[in-house]
Design a protein around this motif. Structure first.
Motif, PDB file in Angstrom:
ATOM      1  N   LEU A   1       9.640  33.549 -14.668  1.00 23.06           N
ATOM      2  CA  LEU A   1       8.544  34.327 -15.237  1.00 23.06           C
ATOM      3  C   LEU A   1       8.006  35.368 -14.273  1.00 23.06           C
ATOM      4  N   PHE A   2       8.110  35.092 -12.947  1.00 28.37           N
ATOM      5  CA  PHE A   2       7.527  36.015 -11.967  1.00 28.37           C
ATOM      6  C   PHE A   2       8.555  36.965 -11.357  1.00 28.37           C
ATOM      7  N   CYS A   3       9.761  36.988 -11.895  1.00 28.74           N
ATOM      8  CA  CYS A   3      10.821  37.815 -11.317  1.00 28.74           C
ATOM      9  C   CYS A   3      10.807  39.209 -11.936  1.00 28.74           C
TER      10      CYS A   3
ATOM     11  N   GLU B   1      18.578  30.542   2.890  1.00 34.08           N
ATOM     12  CA  GLU B   1      17.217  30.534   2.360  1.00 34.08           C
ATOM     13  C   GLU B   1      17.247  30.070   0.907  1.00 34.08           C
ATOM     14  N   LEU B   2      16.504  29.017   0.629  1.00 35.11           N
ATOM     15  CA  LEU B   2      16.465  28.430  -0.710  1.00 35.11           C
ATOM     16  C   LEU B   2      15.112  28.692  -1.359  1.00 35.11           C
ATOM     17  N   GLY B   3      15.121  29.266  -2.540  1.00 29.71           N
ATOM     18  CA  GLY B   3      13.888  29.461  -3.289  1.00 29.71           C
ATOM     19  C   GLY B   3      13.551  28.210  -4.080  1.00 29.71           C
ATOM     20  N   LEU B   4      12.547  27.470  -3.632  1.00 31.77           N
ATOM     21  CA  LEU B   4      12.068  26.300  -4.377  1.00 31.77           C
ATOM     22  C   LEU B   4      10.765  26.638  -5.101  1.00 31.77           C
ATOM     23  N   GLN B   5       9.797  27.155  -4.367  1.00 30.08           N
ATOM     24  CA  GLN B   5       8.487  27.635  -4.850  1.00 30.08           C
ATOM     25  C   GLN B   5       7.451  26.527  -5.024  1.00 30.08           C
ATOM     26  N   THR B   6       7.824  25.392  -5.625  1.00 27.99           N
ATOM     27  CA  THR B   6       6.891  24.272  -5.770  1.00 27.99           C
ATOM     28  C   THR B   6       7.693  22.993  -5.962  1.00 27.99           C
ATOM     29  N   VAL B   7       7.108  21.867  -5.560  1.00 23.23           N
ATOM     30  CA  VAL B   7       7.763  20.580  -5.798  1.00 23.23           C
ATOM     31  C   VAL B   7       7.347  19.997  -7.149  1.00 23.23           C
TER      32      VAL B   7
ATOM     33  N   THR C   1       5.704  22.499 -13.213  1.00 23.19           N
ATOM     34  CA  THR C   1       5.487  23.921 -12.964  1.00 23.19           C
ATOM     35  C   THR C   1       6.807  24.674 -12.911  1.00 23.19           C
ATOM     36  N   LEU C   2       7.831  24.065 -12.316  1.00 28.76           N
ATOM     37  CA  LEU C   2       9.157  24.703 -12.291  1.00 28.76           C
ATOM     38  C   LEU C   2       9.633  25.001 -13.711  1.00 28.76           C
ATOM     39  N   MET C   3       9.390  24.073 -14.625  1.00 30.03           N
ATOM     40  CA  MET C   3       9.766  24.307 -16.023  1.00 30.03           C
ATOM     41  C   MET C   3       8.908  25.402 -16.643  1.00 30.03           C
ATOM     42  N   GLU C   4       7.597  25.358 -16.375  1.00 31.89           N
ATOM     43  CA  GLU C   4       6.694  26.362 -16.932  1.00 31.89           C
ATOM     44  C   GLU C   4       7.060  27.771 -16.462  1.00 31.89           C
ATOM     45  N   MET C   5       7.500  27.870 -15.214  1.00 34.96           N
ATOM     46  CA  MET C   5       7.883  29.174 -14.651  1.00 34.96           C
ATOM     47  C   MET C   5       9.319  29.546 -14.998  1.00 34.96           C
ATOM     48  N   ASN C   6       9.989  28.684 -15.775  1.00 35.64           N
ATOM     49  CA  ASN C   6      11.373  28.930 -16.192  1.00 35.64           C
ATOM     50  C   ASN C   6      12.304  29.124 -14.996  1.00 35.64           C
ATOM     51  N   ARG C   7      12.163  28.272 -13.999  1.00 34.69           N
ATOM     52  CA  ARG C   7      12.983  28.388 -12.802  1.00 34.69           C
ATOM     53  C   ARG C   7      14.458  28.059 -13.069  1.00 34.69           C
ATOM     54  N   GLY C   8      14.714  27.215 -14.046  1.00 35.37           N
ATOM     55  CA  GLY C   8      16.102  26.886 -14.354  1.00 35.37           C
ATOM     56  C   GLY C   8      16.679  25.774 -13.500  1.00 35.37           C
TER      57      GLY C   8
ATOM     58  N   GLU D   1       7.587  38.634 -17.107  1.00 37.55           N
ATOM     59  CA  GLU D   1       6.905  37.856 -18.147  1.00 37.55           C
ATOM     60  C   GLU D   1       5.528  37.363 -17.701  1.00 37.55           C
ATOM     61  N   LEU D   2       5.418  37.020 -16.428  1.00 41.12           N
ATOM     62  CA  LEU D   2       4.135  36.533 -15.936  1.00 41.12           C
ATOM     63  C   LEU D   2       3.087  37.645 -15.972  1.00 41.12           C
ATOM     64  N   TYR D   3       3.529  38.870 -15.789  1.00 38.62           N
ATOM     65  CA  TYR D   3       2.621  40.024 -15.893  1.00 38.62           C
ATOM     66  C   TYR D   3       2.016  40.093 -17.295  1.00 38.62           C
ATOM     67  N   ASP D   4       2.848  39.919 -18.309  1.00 40.82           N
ATOM     68  CA  ASP D   4       2.354  39.960 -19.688  1.00 40.82           C
ATOM     69  C   ASP D   4       1.317  38.869 -19.926  1.00 40.82           C
ATOM     70  N   LYS D   5       1.591  37.674 -19.408  1.00 36.22           N
ATOM     71  CA  LYS D   5       0.635  36.576 -19.561  1.00 36.22           C
ATOM     72  C   LYS D   5      -0.658  36.863 -18.799  1.00 36.22           C
ATOM     73  N   TYR D   6      -0.528  37.479 -17.644  1.00 32.09           N
ATOM     74  CA  TYR D   6      -1.694  37.822 -16.816  1.00 32.09           C
ATOM     75  C   TYR D   6      -2.582  38.837 -17.535  1.00 32.09           C
ATOM     76  N   ILE D   7      -1.970  39.842 -18.095  1.00 32.72           N
ATOM     77  CA  ILE D   7      -2.711  40.882 -18.801  1.00 32.72           C
ATOM     78  C   ILE D   7      -3.425  40.304 -20.029  1.00 32.72           C
ATOM     79  N   ARG D   8      -2.774  39.341 -20.695  1.00 35.43           N
ATOM     80  CA  ARG D   8      -3.375  38.718 -21.887  1.00 35.43           C
ATOM     81  C   ARG D   8      -4.393  37.630 -21.530  1.00 35.43           C
TER      82      ARG D   8
END
Length: 315
Positions: free
Chosen positions: A42-44, A144-150, A154-161, A224-231
């Motif tokens: 979502l934040f990419c 370098e591994l992108g995890l972002q959160t344990v 939240t990983l599912m909510e952010m659509n990390r895959g 996508e996160l931008y759209d949610k932020y604006i709304r």
């Protein structure tokens, strides 16, 4: 001498290579499996990461040579890291990725190649090939591994895959090859709490990782996160909450883990939200003041492993 609140990446590089070493960003013509499967995280942003590098159509040698000249002139640097930074570099076919690594190795004074990727894109044949490359060329390979959160919710909510299991699997598969592992974390993703920040420090400290790169959440335009932020559909924690999370994270972090970054650094024009409208250096000063107030340095609260309950009760 200024008090050291954490083991800084600059100091780690001096300890390892005997002098200052500078990262030279490289963008490769690669995408991400998460974008192949759908819309990605979502934040990419469309460009992925890598705001500082050349276009991926420029050869690796040319990108590195141009950056090397600028950095050497400005900082009088003599050793460099080729940082393959954008998207998921191990999503390239292995022979192509190795070709880019060989190209990087031909640039003078490259001592390390840092490969940015995802936890679900680490496989044995790639690791074997990296080991052979490093043994033959004498150039260090780090990952370098992108995890972002344990928090796997939240990983599912952010659509990390991917989830937490894939990350643990990747770290354990890398460990026998002794490649330094840097983990990217965001301590204020929407939905995460102080508990998640603290548990992140505990889990990373338990695993064989070398570095952590912390990002305060920034929201690029056109994601996508931008759209949610604006709304108004997401809530970003206040600056003071992030600073508190960061203090607790560092206090819980294993003392030998290098901290590469504390806050995001992104051109203002590229983001809708970043660092609560503050500069990263101002936030760093506020964070240090809070660390001093709490009496913390890195590892102050690193006392929860190796039978902590037995030790506490002197059994």
């Amino acid at each position: 001498m200024e008090k050291q609140y954490y083991y800084a990446y600059s100091q780690y590089l001096k300890d390892k290579y005997g002098e200052k070493v500078y990262k030279l960003p490289v963008n490769l013509p690669v995408t991400c499996p998460n974008k192949k499967d759908g819309k990605g995280c979502l934040f990419c942003a469309e460009a992925g990461t890598g705001f500082e590098a050349s276009d991926s159509s420029v050869s690796v040698f040319e990108q590195l040579a141009a950056s090397r000249t600028k950095v050497e002139k400005r900082y009088h640097a003599h050793k460099f890291i080729a940082y393959f930074q954008n998207y998921t570099n191990t999503f390239l076919p292995l022979d192509r990725l190795l070709g880019y690594m060989e190209e990087a190795s031909k640039v003078e004074d490259i001592v390390e190649i840092s490969i940015s990727t995802r936890p679900d894109c680490i496989r044995q044949d790639y690791l074997e090939a990296f080991y052979e490359f490093s043994s033959r060329t004498g150039i260090e390979v780090s990952i370098e591994l992108g995890l972002q959160t344990v928090n796997y919710h939240t990983l599912m909510e952010m659509n990390r895959g991917h989830g937490l299991a894939e990350f643990i699997d990747a770290v354990l598969r890398i460990a026998p090859y002794h490649f330094p592992v840097c983990v990217h974390m965001i301590l204020n993703l929407p939905g995460d709490t102080m508990d998640d920040a603290e548990e992140s420090a505990r889990i990373l400290s338990t695993l064989p990782i070398s570095m952590v790169k912390l990002h305060s959440l920034y929201i690029p335009k056109q994601c996508e996160l931008y759209d949610k932020y604006i709304r108004g559909e997401i809530e970003i924690c206040p600056k003071e909450e992030y600073l508190n999370r960061l203090t607790e994270f560092i206090a819980l972090l294993r003392p030998d883990i290098t901290v590469e970054r504390l806050f995001s650094r992104i051109p203002e024009k590229d983001s809708a939200f970043s660092n609560w409208g503050n500069s990263w250096w101002k936030l760093t000063d506020e964070w240090k003041a809070l660390m001093e107030e709490k009496g913390y340095v890195q590892g102050t609260k690193y006392n929860y492993l190796n039978g902590a309950a037995l030790n506490r009760w002197e059994i």
